[in-house]
Design a protein around this motif. Structure first.
Motif, short mmCIF file in Angstrom:
data_model
loop_
_atom_site.label_atom_id
_atom_site.label_comp_id
_atom_site.label_asym_id
_atom_site.label_seq_id
_atom_site.Cartn_x
_atom_site.Cartn_y
_atom_site.Cartn_z
N MET A 295 -9.60 0.37 -1.65
CA MET A 295 -10.99 0.69 -2.01
C MET A 295 -11.14 1.10 -3.48
N ASN A 296 -10.06 1.56 -4.10
CA ASN A 296 -10.12 1.96 -5.52
C ASN A 296 -9.99 0.77 -6.46
N THR A 297 -9.09 -0.16 -6.13
CA THR A 297 -8.83 -1.28 -7.04
C THR A 297 -9.49 -2.58 -6.59
N GLY A 298 -9.79 -2.69 -5.29
CA GLY A 298 -10.33 -3.94 -4.76
C GLY A 298 -9.26 -4.97 -4.46
N ALA B 84 0.85 -1.18 0.00
CA ALA B 84 0.00 0.00 0.00
C ALA B 84 0.89 1.24 0.00
N GLU B 85 0.37 2.36 -0.46
CA GLU B 85 1.14 3.60 -0.52
C GLU B 85 1.69 4.01 0.85
#
Length: 138
Positions: A115-118, A34-35
Motif C-alpha cells: 500500500m505504500n509503494t504500489g 514482503a516484510e
C-alpha cells in the motif's frame, strides 16, 4: 488498473524471481518479498521474515544451482492479492559434487500489493517437487 496490466506486473515479479534464482542473486530476490513473507518448502519446515528467507537463499546458492524454464499455469487476481501457479521442469546441479538431478517443481506464489509503494510483493511462496512428472532426458 486493468486486469491484463495487473497480470503483466505480477508475472514480471515472478519472472524476476526465477531470473534472480538462476543467477543466485540473493540481494535482488529478497527485494521481491514482503516484510512479513513466508516460504513453505517441500519436505522442510516453513520459515518467515526477510532475514530468515535471505539466509535460506544464501545457504542454497552455496550448494545448488537450478536450471529450468518456468511456465505459468494460472494468474488469479483478487483486488490487492494475486495467486500465481507455475510449473518448472528443471535440473538441480550440486555445487559440492557436480552431479545433476532432474526435477519437476510446482510453485505457488501469493503476492500482495504494498500500500505504500504500489508494488506487488511475494507474501507466501510454496513449492513442491513431483517425481511423477520428472522428464528423463537420457
Amino acid at each position: 488498473m486493468k486486469i491484463e496490466e495487473t497480470k503483466s506486473l505480477v508475472k514480471q515479479v515472478v519472472e524476476n524471481y526465477f531470473k534472480y534464482l538462476k543467477e543466485g542473486n540473493t540481494t535482488e530476490i529478497i527485494k521481491l518479498y514482503a516484510e512479513n513473507a513466508e516460504v513453505i518448502p517441500h519436505g522442510s519446515p516453513s520459515y518467515g521474515g526477510k532475514n530468515n528467507i535471505e539466509q535460506s537463499y544464501e545457504r542454497g546458492f552455496k550448494s545448488i544451482k537450478l536450471h529450468g524454464d518456468v511456465s505459468f499455469k494460472s494468474v488469479d487476481i483478487f483486488d490487492d492479492v494475486t495467486i500465481v501457479r507455475c510449473e518448472e521442469p528443471a535440473q538441480i546441479e550440486s555445487l559440492k559434487n557436480e552431479t545433476i538431478v532432474n526435477a519437476y517443481f510446482r510453485e505457488l506464489f501469493v503476492l500482495v500489493k504494498n500500500m505504500n509503494t504500489g508494488n506487488w510483493e511475494i507474501f507466501k511462496y510454496m513449492f513442491s517437487q513431483n517425481p511423477n512428472q520428472v522428464k528423463n532426458n537420457d
